[in-house]
Design an enzyme around this catalytic site. Structure first.
Site, PDB file in Angstrom:
ATOM      1  N   LYS A 130      53.048  66.260  44.459  1.00  0.00           N
ATOM      2  CA  LYS A 130      54.451  66.592  44.725  1.00  0.00           C
ATOM      3  C   LYS A 130      54.536  68.071  45.048  1.00  0.00           C
ATOM      4  CE  LYS A 130      58.478  64.467  44.590  1.00  0.00           C
ATOM      5  NZ  LYS A 130      58.763  63.020  44.739  1.00  0.00           N
ATOM      6  N   ASP A 170      61.955  64.349  49.873  1.00  0.00           N
ATOM      7  CA  ASP A 170      62.536  64.104  48.553  1.00  0.00           C
ATOM      8  C   ASP A 170      63.898  64.804  48.602  1.00  0.00           C
ATOM      9  OD1 ASP A 170      61.658  63.025  45.699  1.00  0.00           O
ATOM     10  OD2 ASP A 170      62.680  64.889  45.297  1.00  0.00           O
TER      11      ASP A 170
END
Ligand code: NDP
Ligand code: 2IT
Length: 452
Positions: A130, A170
């Site tokens: 991430k 995201d």
């Protein structure tokens, strides 16, 4: 190999807290997983001998870098960029990039840890990662967003690659940002490869990647209901958020005959008693994706209620809940209110939107509760399919991808039932099922690859 006993939950969490001071979100996510898997590890000592959970909860690599850019007034701005490469036992690191002022190492480490188990659940060969930045895209011009994305990629490019680490979107990172980052990667490296997913259809994107997370979370809800002989039809649904995931959750709820009545953003939520229709949803899509406006406009336009002061929709009566905004948006009080209002199923479109004590209340009440790592895995699932299409230099048909997404969600549901059922009743502990189901695959790959 470790000779000590399997630690108790308290001992394990104590160690995680000592090693990660000031990182509450990361500790929360590891604690939730440890709560589910420590008993399983006791029954399967090889995972303890190889210190799998301890290794999984220590990222392979934490990259942090300065991102400088110049705003429209000519001022120099400085942000912090990150990429957390958590685990690549089953495939290249894979996971989104978040641009939001709240971004810090704790939040991205929790997301990268969750992503590792989530990606394993998809059945596709993807490890967990991430990234992101504390950059706030709100109120910035396109040119500013482009300059930021280019500067961010100017450092990130050396750490990623189509077989190394494949980022995606995201919060705060959608088609526009992916486009700017892809353009800069290509310019720097002179390589046209599938280094990012969530790309536009004109340049290597996959059909239904945009829809996949929200659709998938509602498919998972449908599968939980089917498992106990129910359907979504006619049931009132509470949705939070109004971004990519929320929009497509509402769309799929409508297609399955449910009645979504709420959406939110960081200012508050709208409650449309009459129900959000496809036409009203199209207004939200234009409002949020093109005009980048506030959800309050919905209330003015359609005569619905607006509750400001960052209020969340959990006080509204409804049987289904699909939280799709951000982490820790349902606390224990919200959970009690929802249970009092007769909620029967929660499917997490967002990552860790439910606080740990609220999760425990849902579990004690034995309602259907799907954690994000299972319920929102459709997004990264279709990202995995985008990677395959890019490698083969072809684009599959939309119908094919629709079916593959449906199959991925069904197989995640089946895996949760396999590891989360106990006794003879129909109750499934989906938290336990998802955590053990994801853990086993990564753990076995780690054991096979030795102590690395
Ligand atoms: P978007 O940026 O498209 O939308 C985010 C939505 O959540 C907006 O309505 C935003 O409101 C709201 N929101 C964000 N942060 C906060 C906050 N701190 N407080 C209150 N509201 C907030 O993001 P996505 O829809 O892509 O992501 C939503 C969730 O889904 C996240 O948890 C993400 O990690 C998760 N997820 C996303 C996937 C994807 O494919 N995009 C895949 C799997 C999970 P505002 O505009 O006011 O900020
Ligand atoms: O949290 C997530 O799964 C995402 N933001 C999507 C990740 C991806 O690589 O598609």
């Amino acid at each position: 190999m470790s000779r000590e006993e399997v630690p108790s939950l308290e001992e394990f969490v104590d160690g995680v807290e000592k090693r990660n001071p000031g990182q509450p979100e990361f500790i929360q996510s590891v604690k939730e997983v440890a709560h589910s898997v420590l008993d399983f590890i006791k029954e399967n000592p090889k995972y303890h001998e190889h210190q799998i959970l301890e290794r999984m909860a220590e990222p392979d690599r934490v990259l942090s870098f300065r991102v400088c850019w110049i705003d429209d007034e000519g001022h120099v701005r400085v942000n912090r960029g990150y990429r957390i490469q958590n685990n690549n036992a089953i495939g290249p690191y894979k996971g989104g990039i978040r641009f939001h002022p709240s971004v810090n190492q704790s939040i991205l480490k929790f997301l990268a840890f969750e992503q590792t188990l989530k990606n394993a659940l998809t059945g596709l060969p993807m490890g967990g990662g991430k990234g992101g930045s504390n950059f706030n895209p709100k109120g910035k011009s396109n040119a500013e967003v482009m300059r930021f994305c280019q500067s961010f990629m100017t450092e990130l490019y050396r750490h990623i690659g189509e077989d190394t680490d494949v980022p995606a979107g995201d919060i705060g990172v959608g088609g526009r940002e992916i486009g700017y980052m892809f353009g800069q990667y290509k310019r720097i490296t002179n390589r046209y490869v599938g280094v990012l997913t969530g790309k536009g259809m004109e340049y290597g994107g996959s059909p239904i990647r945009t829809e996949a997370t929200g659709y998938g979370a509602v498919y998972f809800m449908q599968d939980m209901l089917t498992h106990v002989g129910k359907t979504p039809e006619g049931r009132i649904a509470l949705v939070s958020g109004s971004g990519n995931v929320a929009q497509h959750a509402v769309e799929k709820l409508l297609q399955l005959g449910a009645k979504p009545v709420t959406m939110s953003d960081s200012s508050g939520f709208i409650y449309d008693k009459a129900g959000i229709t496809q036409e009203k949803l199209d207004f939200v899509k234009d409002l949020k994706n093109n005009r980048r406006g506030r959800i309050e406009e919905y209330a003015t336009k359609f005569g619905a209620e607006f509750h400001g002061n960052s209020a969340r929709p959990w006080s509204v009566p409804g049987e289904l809940a699909v939280p799709c905004a951000t982490q820790n948006e349902i606390n224990a009080d919200d959970a009690r209110t929802m249970l009092g209002n007769g909620v029967i199923a929660v499917s997490e479109g967002a990552n860790m939107p439910t606080e740990l004590d609220a999760v425990h209340l849902f579990q004690e009440a034995r309602i259907m509760f799907a954690p994000g790592k299972a319920a929102n895995a459709g997004g990264v699932g279709v990202s995995g399919l985008e990677m395959s299409q890019n490698s083969a230099r072809i684009t599959w048909k939309e119908e094919e991808l629709q079916k593959l997404l449906r199959d991925i969600m069904q197989s995640i549901h089946d895996r949760c039932v396999k590891y989360g059922s106990s006794g003879s009743d129909k109750y499934v502990d989906y938290v336990k099922g998802a955590n053990i189901g994801g853990f086993v695959k990564v753990a076995d790959a780690m054991i096979a690859q030795g102590v690395v």
